[in-house]
Structures are given as structure tokens and as C-alpha cells.
Design a protein around this motif. Structure first.
Motif, short mmCIF file in Angstrom:
data_model
loop_
_atom_site.label_atom_id
_atom_site.label_comp_id
_atom_site.label_asym_id
_atom_site.label_seq_id
_atom_site.Cartn_x
_atom_site.Cartn_y
_atom_site.Cartn_z
N GLY A 24 0.78 -1.23 0.00
CA GLY A 24 0.00 0.00 0.00
C GLY A 24 0.81 1.28 0.00
N VAL A 25 2.03 1.21 -0.50
CA VAL A 25 2.87 2.41 -0.57
C VAL A 25 2.42 3.25 -1.77
CG1 VAL A 25 5.25 3.22 -0.71
CG2 VAL A 25 4.74 1.09 0.46
N GLU A 26 2.70 4.52 -1.73
CA GLU A 26 2.29 5.44 -2.80
C GLU A 26 2.72 4.93 -4.17
OE1 GLU A 26 4.72 9.44 -3.97
OE2 GLU A 26 5.40 8.22 -2.30
N LYS A 27 1.86 5.09 -5.15
CA LYS A 27 2.11 4.55 -6.48
C LYS A 27 2.68 5.63 -7.40
CE LYS A 27 -0.37 2.76 -10.38
NZ LYS A 27 0.84 3.07 -11.10
N ALA A 28 3.76 5.27 -8.12
CA ALA A 28 4.37 6.23 -9.03
C ALA A 28 3.50 6.37 -10.27
CB ALA A 28 5.75 5.75 -9.42
N SER A 29 3.39 7.56 -10.79
CA SER A 29 2.62 7.77 -12.00
C SER A 29 3.55 7.93 -13.19
CB SER A 29 1.76 9.01 -11.86
OG SER A 29 1.26 9.37 -13.13
N ALA A 30 3.35 7.06 -14.20
CA ALA A 30 4.19 7.12 -15.40
C ALA A 30 3.81 8.32 -16.26
CB ALA A 30 4.03 5.84 -16.19
N SER A 31 2.67 8.95 -15.96
CA SER A 31 2.18 9.98 -16.87
C SER A 31 2.65 11.38 -16.48
CB SER A 31 0.66 9.95 -16.92
OG SER A 31 0.15 10.10 -15.63
N ASP A 32 3.21 11.54 -15.29
CA ASP A 32 3.58 12.87 -14.83
C ASP A 32 4.47 13.62 -15.81
OD1 ASP A 32 2.09 12.42 -12.64
OD2 ASP A 32 3.76 12.21 -11.22
N PHE A 33 5.50 12.97 -16.28
CA PHE A 33 6.46 13.67 -17.14
C PHE A 33 5.93 13.88 -18.55
CE2 PHE A 33 8.30 10.38 -19.92
CZ PHE A 33 7.80 9.25 -19.33
N LEU A 34 4.76 13.31 -18.87
CA LEU A 34 4.22 13.44 -20.22
C LEU A 34 3.16 14.52 -20.35
CD1 LEU A 34 3.97 9.67 -21.07
CD2 LEU A 34 5.15 11.37 -22.49
N SER A 35 2.58 14.92 -19.21
CA SER A 35 1.41 15.80 -19.27
C SER A 35 1.71 17.10 -20.01
CB SER A 35 0.91 16.09 -17.86
OG SER A 35 1.97 16.54 -17.05
N ASN A 36 2.93 17.57 -19.85
CA ASN A 36 3.40 18.81 -20.46
C ASN A 36 3.58 18.72 -21.97
OD1 ASN A 36 3.99 21.26 -19.45
ND2 ASN A 36 6.20 20.91 -19.20
N LEU A 37 3.72 17.50 -22.46
CA LEU A 37 4.28 17.30 -23.80
C LEU A 37 3.23 17.04 -24.88
CD1 LEU A 37 7.31 15.03 -22.84
CD2 LEU A 37 7.24 17.50 -23.09
N ARG A 38 2.00 16.86 -24.47
CA ARG A 38 0.93 16.53 -25.42
C ARG A 38 0.91 17.54 -26.58
NH1 ARG A 38 -3.62 13.30 -24.44
NH2 ARG A 38 -2.93 13.09 -22.30
N GLY A 39 0.87 17.04 -27.80
CA GLY A 39 0.79 17.91 -28.98
C GLY A 39 2.13 18.40 -29.49
N SER A 40 3.23 18.08 -28.80
CA SER A 40 4.54 18.59 -29.26
C SER A 40 4.95 17.95 -30.59
CB SER A 40 5.62 18.27 -28.23
OG SER A 40 5.29 18.83 -26.99
N HIS A 41 5.63 18.75 -31.40
CA HIS A 41 6.10 18.35 -32.74
C HIS A 41 7.60 18.55 -32.84
CE1 HIS A 41 1.89 19.17 -33.77
NE2 HIS A 41 2.08 18.48 -34.86
N LYS A 42 8.15 18.06 -33.95
CA LYS A 42 9.56 18.33 -34.25
C LYS A 42 9.78 19.84 -34.33
CE LYS A 42 11.75 17.17 -38.21
NZ LYS A 42 12.49 16.24 -39.10
N GLY A 43 10.89 20.28 -33.72
CA GLY A 43 11.21 21.71 -33.72
C GLY A 43 10.85 22.38 -32.41
N ASP A 44 9.91 21.79 -31.65
CA ASP A 44 9.52 22.39 -30.37
C ASP A 44 10.62 22.18 -29.33
OD1 ASP A 44 7.14 22.93 -31.57
OD2 ASP A 44 5.97 21.39 -30.52
#
Ligand SMILES: *[C@@H]1O[C@H](CO)[C@@H](O)[C@H](O)[C@H]1NC(C)=O
Ligand SMILES: *[C@@H]1O[C@H](CO)[C@@H](O)[C@H](O)[C@H]1NC(C)=O
Ligand SMILES: *[C@@H]1O[C@H](CO)[C@@H](O)[C@H](O)[C@H]1NC(C)=O
Length: 274
Positions: A24-44
């Protein structure tokens, strides 16, 4: 009678008397580092791109090469575009080369920490060099302190692989066992559910910080399902592109997936020639 069958009966007996509970220890979220990146393209240039590049490297989509300095930049460059295209193609997503919603969504899901091997043409795949065991009689052991309720489901998963192959598994002391099984912490921003080494290293680590359960439980991961997948690695199978296969890299809570599929069995047959 095979030793594993005997071992399983003993373990099932023990498990019967042990209350089901979890760390029952706190669960790591794999999505944290991705939330910022949605929609990013080459050049960004976006904060977090370098973490994504490192993650794609960890799961097999960017080659480990110390001279490759681009991996540490936050620039969406050719390196990242091509890694994303390979990932999208491997998982049957639209090959867009950018961080579209479906890609971000799959990247955020819980999965096994063993990298994919996207160069393979078949669904099933093997580790580079196709390492395998020299015998069908293998031994296994749990690290000291492993919780009782986890033993029977793992033993059952071993028995399942034995039922479709000539492999036979028996308990042995931890130091001599071919498969050394333990629950351990993982570190870093994207913690896998579990991780295993190829033959003949024989190590299987479950992430101790996950909620391990037996059966379908909201927020819990079924031990037997994940054990079945990880034992596939211990035997020499890498990930499969086949969503239905046990060797598919992603796995979800509240899910039971304990039937070895034709793709899994075929992979093992091709590797060992039985
Ligand atoms: C590496 O980074 C440089 C500078 O941003 C860029 O010109 C080059 O295309 C990148 N290489 C790859 C393979 O992405
Ligand atoms: C691929 O793109 C099409 C058209 O934009 C869309 O309808 C479909 O849902 C997408 N499929 C996947 C797997 O992303
Ligand atoms: C493997 O184990 C089985 C049963 O446990 C035994 O009958 C057989 O002789 C063993 N084979 C080898 C090669 O050790």
C-alpha cells in the motif's frame, strides 16, 4: 509427480492461511512527465522532452550511445521523431511522428520495464543473441522476506509455462536457484511494474511499491498475470506486438490475463525447438 506441482500445493496451502494484504505504498505515475508534452512536434523545445527521450531509450526506442548528446536536450529533434515513429508503428498507432493523444495515452500506461525489441518482424521476439537455458529442469527461489500471499500465484504461473513446454520447475535455495524472485523498490520518474533479466541471469524483480493482489481488484495488479509475463522473459522471450499475448509489454490494474496465447507458445517453441 513433478516437483513444481508439489511445491504449488504446499504454497497454496500456506497461502490459504495467510490474509491477503499489500504494501500500500504510494504509487508512481508514469504519466507525470508526459502531461506537459501533449501535442509537441519536431522543432519544439519543451521542458520534459529530455525525460521522454531517456524513457524511450529505456524501453528500447533510442540506442544507448554515450556520444549521443541529443538525448539530454529538451529539443524535439530527428532523434525523438524517429523514435516515436518506431514506437507508433510497433504498437499499431498512426505513425504521426508527434505526441498525439493516442501516443501520449499509451506511453502513460503501466508496463513491464524490460525494453521492447522493435526490430523484430514477428510478433514475439527474443533478446539480442537469443540467450536461452541449457536444460528444461529449472529451479526457483524467493528472496527472504517475500510475503506469503505472493508465492502461490508465482508458482502457478511457473506451472502454466510448464504445461505448454518441456520445462519443469522446482524450489531450491536462493543462492543456487536459476530464477531468483524478489519484490524491490525501483527508482526514477517512470517506474515499471516489474523487471526481469534474460537467460541465464534469472532475476525477476516485482516493484514492491505497486499494489499486488490476486484477481481483479480496482487499483491492484494481479500477481499471477504479471508473473506469467516476467517468467516469459526469464525463459528468453522478449515483448510481443500482439496485444492479446502474455508478452505484450503493457498491463493494467483490475485485470487478469493468465492464459498463454499461441504467440507466446510459438515464441518459446521457436527459441528452444521443442
Ligand atoms: C542533434 O541536435 C542538433 C542540434 O539541435 C540537431 O541539428 C540534429 O539534427 C540532432 N540530431 C538528431 C539525430 O536528432
Ligand atoms: C488514426 O487516424 C485516424 C484518422 O485521423 C483516426 O480515425 C484513427 O482513430 C487513428 N487511429 C489510431 C490508432 O490512432
Ligand atoms: C528433470 O526432472 C525430472 C523430474 O523432476 C526428472 O525425471 C528428469 O530426470 C530430470 N532431467 C534432467 C536432465 O535432470
Amino acid at each position: 509427480m513433478y516437483l513444481c506441482t508439489m511445491a504449488t500445493k504446499i504454497l497454496l496451502c500456506i497461502a490459504f492461511f495467510v490474509l491477503l494484504f499489500n504494501a500500500g505504498v504510494e504509487k508512481a505515475s508514469a504519466s507525470d512527465f508526459l502531461s506537459n508534452l501533449r501535442g509537441s512536434h519536431k522543432g519544439d523545445t519543451v521542458e520534459g522532452i529530455s525525460v521522454l527521450k531517456k524513457y524511450l531509450q529505456d524501453i528500447g526506442y533510442i540506442k544507448s550511445d554515450p556520444s549521443n548528446t541529443n538525448i539530454s536536450t529538451n529539443i524535439f529533434d530527428d532523434l525523438l521523431e524517429s523514435a516515436l515513429e518506431t514506437y507508433q508503428s510497433y504498437y499499431g498507432l498512426n505513425v504521426t511522428g508527434f505526441l498525439d493523444d493516442n501516443t501520449v495515452s499509451l506511453l502513460s500506461q503501466p508496463r513491464c520495464g524490460v525494453p521492447d525489441f522493435p526490430e523484430e518482424r514477428t510478433d514475439y521476439s527474443f533478446f539480442p543473441g537469443k540467450p536461452k537455458w541449457w536444460t528444461y529442469n529449472l529451479t526457483f527461489a524467493f528472496a527472504q522476506g517475500t510475503q506469503f500471499y505472493t508465492l502461490a500465484p508465482v508458482a502457478k504461473a511457473l506451472e502454466d509455462w510448464g504445461s505448454v513446454s518441456p520445462f519443469r520447475f522446482s524450489l531450491k535455495g536462493f543462492d543456487e536457484a536459476n530464477f531468483k524472485i524478489s519484490f524491490q523498490p525501483f527508482y526514477g520518474p517512470h517506474q515499471p511494474l516489474a523487471y526481469s533479466l534474460e537467460p541465464t541471469a534469472g532475476k525477476l524483480h516485482f516493484n514492491v511499491h505497486e499494489r499486488w493482489v490476486s484477481g481483479k481488484v480496482p487499483g491492484g495488479y494481479d500477481i499471477e498475470s504479471v508473473a506469467l509475463h516476467e517468467i516469459g522473459h526469464l525463459l528468453g522471450l522478449e515483448h510481443s506486438k500482439d496485444f492479446h499475448s502474455i508478452m505484450y509489454a503493457y498491463f493494467w490494474p483490475n485485470t487478469v490475463k493468465i492464459t498463454l496465447q499461441p504467440d507466446d507458445i510459438q515464441g518459446l517453441k521457436v527459441l528452444y525447438g521443442f
